[in-house]
Structure formats: structure tokens, C-alpha cells
Design a protein around this motif. Structure first.
Motif, short mmCIF file in Angstrom:
data_model
loop_
_atom_site.label_atom_id
_atom_site.label_comp_id
_atom_site.label_asym_id
_atom_site.label_seq_id
_atom_site.Cartn_x
_atom_site.Cartn_y
_atom_site.Cartn_z
N MET A 180 5.26 -6.51 -4.96
CA MET A 180 5.79 -5.23 -4.78
C MET A 180 4.44 -4.40 -4.99
SD MET A 180 8.81 -5.87 -3.82
CE MET A 180 9.03 -3.91 -3.69
N VAL A 181 4.44 -3.32 -4.52
CA VAL A 181 3.64 -2.08 -4.79
C VAL A 181 3.71 -1.43 -5.97
CG1 VAL A 181 2.45 -0.14 -3.75
CG2 VAL A 181 3.03 -1.72 -2.08
N ASP A 182 2.50 -1.00 -6.89
CA ASP A 182 2.65 -0.26 -7.92
C ASP A 182 3.62 1.01 -7.65
OD1 ASP A 182 2.05 1.51 -9.88
OD2 ASP A 182 -0.02 0.94 -10.24
N ASN A 183 4.61 1.06 -8.38
CA ASN A 183 5.43 2.40 -7.90
C ASN A 183 4.96 3.71 -8.41
OD1 ASN A 183 6.12 2.34 -10.62
ND2 ASN A 183 8.07 1.62 -10.47
N ASN A 184 3.73 3.59 -9.20
CA ASN A 184 3.21 4.89 -9.45
C ASN A 184 2.58 5.46 -8.21
OD1 ASN A 184 3.89 4.92 -12.21
ND2 ASN A 184 2.14 3.49 -12.78
N LEU A 185 2.17 4.70 -7.24
CA LEU A 185 1.58 5.35 -5.98
C LEU A 185 2.64 5.64 -5.06
CD1 LEU A 185 -0.83 2.08 -5.71
CD2 LEU A 185 -1.39 4.28 -6.87
N TYR A 186 3.85 5.67 -4.94
CA TYR A 186 4.51 5.63 -4.02
C TYR A 186 4.90 7.56 -3.90
CZ TYR A 186 7.11 1.46 -4.39
OH TYR A 186 7.32 0.10 -4.56
N GLY A 187 4.91 7.94 -2.69
CA GLY A 187 5.48 9.20 -2.43
C GLY A 187 4.34 10.32 -2.10
N HIS A 188 2.94 9.97 -2.72
CA HIS A 188 2.07 11.19 -2.59
C HIS A 188 0.67 10.65 -2.05
CE1 HIS A 188 0.35 9.72 -6.41
NE2 HIS A 188 1.55 9.58 -6.82
N PRO A 189 -0.03 11.26 -1.35
CA PRO A 189 -1.38 10.92 -1.24
C PRO A 189 -2.24 10.74 -2.24
CG PRO A 189 -1.12 13.30 -0.54
CD PRO A 189 -0.01 12.79 -1.09
N PHE A 190 -3.38 9.82 -2.10
CA PHE A 190 -4.31 9.53 -3.26
C PHE A 190 -5.59 9.00 -2.70
CE2 PHE A 190 -1.35 5.84 -2.77
CZ PHE A 190 -2.18 4.72 -3.06
N GLN A 191 -6.52 9.12 -3.47
CA GLN A 191 -7.60 8.11 -2.95
C GLN A 191 -7.79 6.81 -3.92
OE1 GLN A 191 -11.46 9.96 -2.57
NE2 GLN A 191 -10.71 11.67 -1.34
N LEU A 192 -7.89 5.68 -3.32
CA LEU A 192 -8.01 4.41 -3.75
C LEU A 192 -8.94 4.48 -4.91
CD1 LEU A 192 -7.52 1.96 -0.80
CD2 LEU A 192 -5.91 2.19 -2.65
N LYS A 193 -10.03 4.85 -4.58
CA LYS A 193 -11.54 4.67 -5.48
C LYS A 193 -11.12 5.63 -6.83
CE LYS A 193 -14.28 8.83 -3.87
NZ LYS A 193 -15.52 9.15 -3.10
N GLU A 194 -10.17 6.32 -6.74
CA GLU A 194 -9.88 7.02 -7.97
C GLU A 194 -8.81 6.44 -9.08
OE1 GLU A 194 -11.64 9.48 -9.09
OE2 GLU A 194 -12.46 9.68 -7.21
N GLN A 195 -8.17 5.18 -8.44
CA GLN A 195 -7.17 4.45 -8.96
C GLN A 195 -7.79 3.37 -9.95
OE1 GLN A 195 -3.95 5.44 -8.82
NE2 GLN A 195 -5.21 7.14 -7.78
#
Length: 110
Positions: A1-16
Motif C-alpha cells: 500500500m501507499v503511505d497514506n500521508n501522501l494521499y490527496g495532495h500534490p508534493f515533491q518526492l525529493k522533499e519526502q
């Protein structure tokens, strides 16, 4: 499953993921029987020693430049570039400078 903190909003991978002085930084974003998505943040001198995987590996550099040895060839891959490593191929990663990457592994169907 995908980390649910990433759901529903844009983000930059390098900032994760953040760099670590103590060890190679690694963060798994998703994992299923068929796929893994992992972020890495390398400081100069950190490395992944030569190894193989049972799935095809697709690596995208997110920041900086990474040095990849695939079989007997060595490549420098820059931010925004991708390298695909076939399953079963020996490969290694070396940080000659600080860089971040995304690893996607696609495993064969069972």
C-alpha cells in the motif's frame, strides 16, 4: 500500500526524505507483492554495494547526480534522468556527491 500521508495532495518526492549524517537515508513509500517504491538520500561516500534483485529496477534521480554501476558499465545519472536495471543484473550505487533518488522495483508475476 501507499503511505497514506501522501494521499490527496500534490508534493515533491525529493522533499519526502532528508539526508542523514549517520547513515544512508531510506524511506519506503509503497510496497505490494508486485511493486516497491523507495526513496534514498545519499551523502558523499555512502553506497549500496553490488547486489541483484528479482525484479526490474527503475531509478530516477531527484536531486544531484548519482553514480551507478550496472554489470561492467558505470554511469552518472543526473537529476531528472532515469536508468532501468533488468532483474538479475548486478548493480551498485555510489555517492560522489549528495543526491536523492526514487527506486521502483517491479517484480514478476507469481
Amino acid at each position: 500500500m501507499v503511505d497514506n500521508n501522501l494521499y490527496g495532495h500534490p508534493f515533491q518526492l525529493k522533499e519526502q526524505i532528508q539526508y542523514s549524517e549517520a547513515s544512508l537515508a531510506k524511506k519506503q513509500l509503497a510496497s505490494t507483492k508486485a511493486t516497491k517504491v523507495i526513496l534514498f538520500a545519499f551523502k558523499p561516500g555512502q553506497e549500496l554495494l553490488p547486489h541483484t534483485t528479482t525484479g526490474d529496477a527503475m531509478i530516477t534521480v531527484l536531486e544531484g547526480n548519482g553514480q551507478y554501476t550496472v554489470g561492467d558499465e558505470t554511469f552518472v545519472v543526473a537529476a531528472g534522468e532515469t536508468i532501468v536495471i533488468p532483474a538479475g543484473t548486478k548493480h551498485a550505487v555510489t555517492a560522489t556527491e549528495q543526491f536523492k533518488m526514487q527506486l521502483v522495483i517491479i517484480f514478476p508475476a507469481e
